[in-house]
Design an enzyme around this catalytic site. Structure first.
Site, PDB file in Angstrom:
ATOM      1  N   MET A  30       0.854  -1.194   0.000  1.00  0.00           N
ATOM      2  CA  MET A  30       0.000   0.000   0.000  1.00  0.00           C
ATOM      3  C   MET A  30       0.892   1.246   0.000  1.00  0.00           C
ATOM      4  O   MET A  30       0.461   2.328   0.409  1.00  0.00           O
ATOM      5  CB  MET A  30      -0.935  -0.010   1.205  1.00  0.00           C
ATOM      6  N   GLY A  36      11.249  -2.846   5.292  1.00  0.00           N
ATOM      7  CA  GLY A  36      10.547  -4.131   5.287  1.00  0.00           C
ATOM      8  C   GLY A  36      10.057  -4.454   3.882  1.00  0.00           C
ATOM      9  O   GLY A  36      10.288  -5.550   3.350  1.00  0.00           O
ATOM     10  N   HIS A  37       9.392  -3.465   3.249  1.00  0.00           N
ATOM     11  CA  HIS A  37       8.944  -3.670   1.861  1.00  0.00           C
ATOM     12  C   HIS A  37      10.142  -3.923   0.944  1.00  0.00           C
ATOM     13  O   HIS A  37      10.090  -4.778   0.058  1.00  0.00           O
ATOM     14  CB  HIS A  37       8.231  -2.416   1.334  1.00  0.00           C
ATOM     15  N   VAL A 181      11.114  -7.099   9.388  1.00  0.00           N
ATOM     16  CA  VAL A 181      12.322  -6.269   9.476  1.00  0.00           C
ATOM     17  C   VAL A 181      12.097  -5.266  10.617  1.00  0.00           C
ATOM     18  O   VAL A 181      11.025  -4.667  10.717  1.00  0.00           O
ATOM     19  CB  VAL A 181      12.598  -5.531   8.146  1.00  0.00           C
ATOM     20  N   LEU A 189       9.142  -2.597  11.567  1.00  0.00           N
ATOM     21  CA  LEU A 189       8.906  -1.512  10.615  1.00  0.00           C
ATOM     22  C   LEU A 189       7.483  -1.575  10.095  1.00  0.00           C
ATOM     23  O   LEU A 189       6.944  -2.649   9.817  1.00  0.00           O
ATOM     24  CB  LEU A 189       9.901  -1.597   9.450  1.00  0.00           C
TER      25      LEU A 189
HETATM   26  O1  PAF Z   1      -0.214  -5.820   3.708  1.00  0.00           O
HETATM   27  C1  PAF Z   1      -0.606  -4.871   2.988  1.00  0.00           C
HETATM   28  O2  PAF Z   1       0.081  -3.869   2.798  1.00  0.00           O
HETATM   29  C2  PAF Z   1      -1.981  -4.951   2.340  1.00  0.00           C
HETATM   30  O3  PAF Z   1      -2.886  -5.587   3.181  1.00  0.00           O
HETATM   31  C3  PAF Z   1      -1.950  -5.615   0.955  1.00  0.00           C
HETATM   32  C4  PAF Z   1      -1.526  -7.069   1.042  1.00  0.00           C
HETATM   33  C5  PAF Z   1      -1.008  -4.857   0.051  1.00  0.00           C
HETATM   34  C6  PAF Z   1      -3.347  -5.584   0.328  1.00  0.00           C
HETATM   35  O4  PAF Z   1      -3.811  -4.283   0.185  1.00  0.00           O
END
Ligand code: PAF
Length: 297
Positions: A30, A36-37, A181, A189
């Site tokens: 999102m 972490g991402h 992370v 995070l």
């Molecule tokens: O974990 C998230 O950021 C959200 O729930 C996801 C998996 C991107 C779905 O909108």
């Protein structure tokens, strides 16, 4: 890196990978990307020829409108971070950042049900949340048709939901759970961390410190005592450690559960794999975290 904001542009960008039968990895996010991402994206880039990173604040998974409005949106910054990772990786990386109208051209009427795994912890407290997550993830799966999809273990229950979604839909996608992370001080995070005041950010690492102490205690104390101790320790933290601005933790839940069924257990012998999941309010921000008590089943 390619940026696609429409499903048509995404399909065009993915066409060569499909024609060449190359592997595709999906990292749904999102936005408000943090390390972490980036760890999910790095792993996806290592394991796939083409990687799609979706950035979409999914309105139908928010049961609290204020939370939706306050959710951080940092698209330019996110695209820069993805580009830096993509550069020199030798992989094709596509950032997919659609509008709400593009993702949902028709009103959403689908509802998903996941049984007992959604009846605990986040489920009853955020009605409709997991169905909303499942709708957007299924839509992303259909658009991208990845071989692998990457999710962070901080959202432990979400991973169980996606596993069940894959079982229900029988889509040939491998779910890749990735470790939490943490900041140097232990705080997991989260995009929501940026909404914490400096004083609250200083206090927040006590959540993980308390969970770590709980793991130590679990080798000599009964499970219900450890469970109560965690909630009490955090709820009374401000009494023992006076905080500025009247800051205090408010534990929404702390559950010690079977890591597969997600059902709460009563003793340390009730499941081979055991995790503790917590949701805590601090400074108007809802923080979640997960700690492993016993190895994976
Ligand atoms: O974990 C998230 O950021 C959200 O729930 C996801 C998996 C991107 C779905 O909108």
């Amino acid at each position: 890196m390619i940026t696609a904001t429409t499903t048509k542009a995404l399909a065009d960008a993915l066409a060569p990978a499909r024609d060449g039968k190359q592997s595709i990895g999906l990292v749904p996010t999102m936005g408000a990307l943090h390390d972490g991402h980036l760890s999910l994206i790095s792993r996806a880039v290592k394991e796939n020829d083409t990687v799609v990173v979706s950035i979409f604040v999914n309105p139908i998974q928010f049961n609290n409108q204020e939370d939706l409005q306050k959710y951080p949106r940092t698209l330019d910054d996110d695209l820069n971070k993805i580009e830096q990772l993509a550069d020199g990786s030798g992989r094709k990386v596509i950032a997919f950042a659609p509008s709400v109208e593009e993702m949902y051209p028709e009103p959403v009427t689908t509802t998903y049900h996941f049984g007992p795994i959604e009846e605990v912890m986040e489920g009853p407290r955020r009605p409709g949340h997991f169905s909303g997550v499942a709708v957007v993830v299924k839509r992303l799966f259909d658009l991208v048709q990845p071989q692998r999809a990457y999710f962070g273990e901080k959202d432990f229950q979400q991973i169980a939901i996606i596993r069940e979604l894959l079982r229900q839909t029988q889509l040939p996608i491998t779910l890749v759970p990735c470790p939490i992370v943490r900041a140097d001080d232990g705080l997991a995070l989260s995009s929501r961390n940026m909404r914490l005041s400096p004083a609250a950010r200083n206090m927040a690492p006590a959540i993980y410190a308390t969970l770590c102490q709980a793991v130590e205690m679990s080798y000599c104390e009964e499970l219900p005592d450890v469970k109560d101790w965690v909630a009490d320790t955090l709820d009374t933290f401000h009494e023992v450690n006076p905080q500025p601005d009247g800051l205090q933790f408010e534990v929404e839940y702390f559950e010690i559960v079977n890591d597969t069924t997600l059902q709460p257990i009563d003793t340390w012998d009730d499941a081979p794999g055991i995790v503790g999941c917590i949701a805590v309010w601090l400074d108007g921000v809802r923080l979640i975290d997960v700690i492993r008590f016993r190895p994976e089943a």
